[in-house]
Each structure stands twice: as C-alpha cells, then as structure tokens.
Design a protein around this motif. Structure first.
Motif, PDB file in Angstrom:
ATOM      1  N   GLU A   1     -10.400 -12.587   4.168  1.00 29.81           N
ATOM      2  CA  GLU A   1     -10.614 -13.001   2.776  1.00 29.81           C
ATOM      3  C   GLU A   1      -9.631 -14.086   2.361  1.00 29.81           C
ATOM      4  O   GLU A   1      -9.954 -14.939   1.536  1.00 29.81           O
ATOM      5  CB  GLU A   1     -10.469 -11.798   1.836  1.00 29.81           C
ATOM      6  CG  GLU A   1     -11.583 -10.787   1.942  1.00 29.81           C
ATOM      7  CD  GLU A   1     -11.282  -9.487   1.199  1.00 29.81           C
ATOM      8  OE1 GLU A   1     -10.196  -9.362   0.577  1.00 29.81           O
ATOM      9  OE2 GLU A   1     -12.140  -8.583   1.256  1.00 29.81           O
TER      10      GLU A   1
ATOM     11  N   LEU B   1      -2.737   1.712   6.510  1.00 30.96           N
ATOM     12  CA  LEU B   1      -3.879   0.805   6.606  1.00 30.96           C
ATOM     13  C   LEU B   1      -4.326   0.689   8.053  1.00 30.96           C
ATOM     14  O   LEU B   1      -3.507   0.505   8.950  1.00 30.96           O
ATOM     15  CB  LEU B   1      -3.498  -0.593   6.116  1.00 30.96           C
ATOM     16  CG  LEU B   1      -3.291  -0.792   4.635  1.00 30.96           C
ATOM     17  CD1 LEU B   1      -2.838  -2.220   4.357  1.00 30.96           C
ATOM     18  CD2 LEU B   1      -4.584  -0.518   3.888  1.00 30.96           C
ATOM     19  N   GLY B   2      -5.622   0.746   8.262  1.00 35.49           N
ATOM     20  CA  GLY B   2      -6.172   0.523   9.589  1.00 35.49           C
ATOM     21  C   GLY B   2      -6.202  -0.968   9.897  1.00 35.49           C
ATOM     22  O   GLY B   2      -6.180  -1.811   8.992  1.00 35.49           O
TER      23      GLY B   2
ATOM     24  N   ALA C   1      -3.635   4.359  11.902  1.00 35.23           N
ATOM     25  CA  ALA C   1      -3.360   3.326  10.912  1.00 35.23           C
ATOM     26  C   ALA C   1      -1.861   3.022  10.904  1.00 35.23           C
ATOM     27  O   ALA C   1      -1.092   3.652  11.626  1.00 35.23           O
ATOM     28  CB  ALA C   1      -3.838   3.798   9.540  1.00 35.23           C
TER      29      ALA C   1
ATOM     30  N   LYS D   1      -9.762  -7.448   7.318  1.00 37.06           N
ATOM     31  CA  LYS D   1     -10.637  -7.824   6.199  1.00 37.06           C
ATOM     32  C   LYS D   1      -9.863  -8.643   5.166  1.00 37.06           C
ATOM     33  O   LYS D   1     -10.339  -9.674   4.691  1.00 37.06           O
ATOM     34  CB  LYS D   1     -11.232  -6.572   5.551  1.00 37.06           C
ATOM     35  CG  LYS D   1     -12.176  -6.872   4.431  1.00 37.06           C
ATOM     36  CD  LYS D   1     -12.771  -5.625   3.829  1.00 37.06           C
ATOM     37  CE  LYS D   1     -13.676  -6.000   2.666  1.00 37.06           C
ATOM     38  NZ  LYS D   1     -14.101  -4.846   1.914  1.00 37.06           N
ATOM     39  N   LYS D   2      -8.650  -8.187   4.826  1.00 31.16           N
ATOM     40  CA  LYS D   2      -7.821  -8.932   3.858  1.00 31.16           C
ATOM     41  C   LYS D   2      -7.432 -10.296   4.418  1.00 31.16           C
ATOM     42  O   LYS D   2      -7.466 -11.299   3.693  1.00 31.16           O
ATOM     43  CB  LYS D   2      -6.562  -8.138   3.512  1.00 31.16           C
ATOM     44  CG  LYS D   2      -6.812  -6.933   2.640  1.00 31.16           C
ATOM     45  CD  LYS D   2      -7.274  -7.334   1.267  1.00 31.16           C
ATOM     46  CE  LYS D   2      -6.108  -7.376   0.311  1.00 31.16           C
ATOM     47  NZ  LYS D   2      -6.515  -7.721  -1.039  1.00 31.16           N
TER      48      LYS D   2
ATOM     49  N   GLN E   1       0.816  -1.210   0.000  1.00 29.61           N
ATOM     50  CA  GLN E   1       0.000   0.000   0.000  1.00 29.61           C
ATOM     51  C   GLN E   1       0.849   1.259   0.000  1.00 29.61           C
ATOM     52  O   GLN E   1       1.957   1.272   0.501  1.00 29.61           O
ATOM     53  CB  GLN E   1      -0.911   0.009   1.231  1.00 29.61           C
ATOM     54  CG  GLN E   1      -1.878  -1.150   1.270  1.00 29.61           C
ATOM     55  CD  GLN E   1      -2.816  -1.166   0.089  1.00 29.61           C
ATOM     56  OE1 GLN E   1      -3.399  -0.147  -0.266  1.00 29.61           O
ATOM     57  NE2 GLN E   1      -2.976  -2.318  -0.532  1.00 29.61           N
TER      58      GLN E   1
ATOM     59  N   TYR F   1      -8.603  -2.812  10.873  1.00 30.27           N
ATOM     60  CA  TYR F   1      -9.758  -3.530  10.337  1.00 30.27           C
ATOM     61  C   TYR F   1      -9.669  -3.748   8.834  1.00 30.27           C
ATOM     62  O   TYR F   1     -10.179  -4.744   8.320  1.00 30.27           O
ATOM     63  CB  TYR F   1     -11.072  -2.860  10.767  1.00 30.27           C
ATOM     64  CG  TYR F   1     -11.380  -3.216  12.209  1.00 30.27           C
ATOM     65  CD1 TYR F   1     -12.033  -4.398  12.518  1.00 30.27           C
ATOM     66  CD2 TYR F   1     -10.957  -2.407  13.251  1.00 30.27           C
ATOM     67  CE1 TYR F   1     -12.276  -4.763  13.834  1.00 30.27           C
ATOM     68  CE2 TYR F   1     -11.195  -2.755  14.575  1.00 30.27           C
ATOM     69  CZ  TYR F   1     -11.854  -3.938  14.858  1.00 30.27           C
ATOM     70  OH  TYR F   1     -12.081  -4.306  16.158  1.00 30.27           O
ATOM     71  N   ALA F   2      -9.001  -2.866   8.122  1.00 29.81           N
ATOM     72  CA  ALA F   2      -8.763  -3.102   6.694  1.00 29.81           C
ATOM     73  C   ALA F   2      -7.820  -4.285   6.522  1.00 29.81           C
ATOM     74  O   ALA F   2      -8.005  -5.122   5.630  1.00 29.81           O
ATOM     75  CB  ALA F   2      -8.178  -1.852   6.033  1.00 29.81           C
ATOM     76  N   ILE F   3      -6.834  -4.364   7.402  1.00 35.52           N
ATOM     77  CA  ILE F   3      -5.905  -5.496   7.378  1.00 35.52           C
ATOM     78  C   ILE F   3      -6.653  -6.778   7.725  1.00 35.52           C
ATOM     79  O   ILE F   3      -6.504  -7.806   7.051  1.00 35.52           O
ATOM     80  CB  ILE F   3      -4.725  -5.253   8.343  1.00 35.52           C
ATOM     81  CG1 ILE F   3      -3.855  -4.104   7.811  1.00 35.52           C
ATOM     82  CG2 ILE F   3      -3.911  -6.526   8.555  1.00 35.52           C
ATOM     83  CD1 ILE F   3      -2.831  -3.584   8.794  1.00 35.52           C
TER      84      ILE F   3
END
Length: 165
Positions: free
Chosen positions: A67, A56-57, A98, A63-64, A52, A59-61
C-alpha cells in the motif's frame, strides 16, 4: 492495548510514543555503529511492529508495504523481518506465526510472551533464563540448547474486565 503498554519498560510508564522513538533510535545507532543498512523498508517494518499491540504476520506487513509502495513480493517483508530478527529488534511469536518488536533491544535476554487467547494481544516480559533450568535437566542427554521459546496463553486484563462487565 494497555496490557502491552504496561509491559513496555524502555522509557518509563506507559509512554508508548517514547518507546517507539527509543526503539527506532536504538536500531539506527546499532546499524550505524555496526555498518549495517537500516533501509527504508527495514525501518518501516520495525515501525509497523512498534505501532501494533498485536503480533503481525508477514503477509499483513507485506500488505502495508505494498500500500505504501515499498514492495509487493513476499521476499520484501521476509528479508526485512529476518534482518530485524537477526539483530534483536524483533521476535517471532511461534504460536501466532507472527512478529513483534522487541521491547528490550539493548539487553541480552530470553523473550517470554504473554498471548491473549481472546484479542491476540502480545506482551513481552522478562524472565530468568529458562536455558539454565533446561541445561540442568538435560545434562545427561548431551543435548545442546540453541534457542528457547517461552509463550504463555491466557486472558489479558482488558479482556478479563470485559468478561466481568
């Protein structure tokens, strides 16, 4: 994107892939030498931060990671981030709450962040240690500095160009 790449000086001019490879190799070597475990999740979080050009926050991490089947609980991301922070492979950008990968992982330094108020890109730059200046300023108070955070908010060159166009 170019703003961050211009400030990644680990392997040379604008070689983002080279920077990522060097950062991962540095983390692997450090962990091996110090008998630490660079788990699959820790490595992936570092890779995500290196991919990136923005902070990155957690929660974004998460989420990945979810997934990719590497965990779905917040503690998974926070443990990996804490490991990377503790060993100097990542920094927390307080203004954004972040995280970013450290671009100088082999060097003792005080990170300073240039944060774009338009696109939220973050560039780590090196500055002389502000602790020396602050130490002189607070000698009379008896205050002991444990950590210094330097963050400057402005507009990155890419956003300036867009404003002009």
């Amino acid at each position: 994107m170019e703003f961050l790449e211009r400030n990644m000086n680990m392997v040379g001019s604008n070689d983002h892939e080279g920077c990522k490879r060097l950062a991962l190799a540095t983390a692997e070597a450090f962990c091996l030498e110090n008998k630490l475990h660079l788990t699959k999740t820790r490595r992936r979080v570092l890779e995500l931060l290196l991919e990136q050009h923005k902070a990155l926050g957690a929660y974004a991490i998460l989420k990945k990671l979810t997934e990719e089947g590497l965990g779905s609980q917040p503690v998974t991301a926070y443990r990996a981030l804490n490991f990377l922070l503790k060993h100097g492979f990542a920094h927390k950008v307080e203004k954004l709450n972040a995280f970013v990968a450290c671009i100088h992982p082999q060097e003792a330094h005080t990170p300073a962040f240039m944060i774009c108020s338009n696109c939220s890109s973050v560039a780590e730059v090196q500055i002389p240690s502000p602790q020396g200046v602050l130490h002189k300023a607070n000698q009379s108070t008896g205050f002991r500095i444990e950590r210094t955070i330097v963050e400057a908010v402005g507009v990155c060159p890419s956003c300036v160009e867009e404003e002009i166009a």
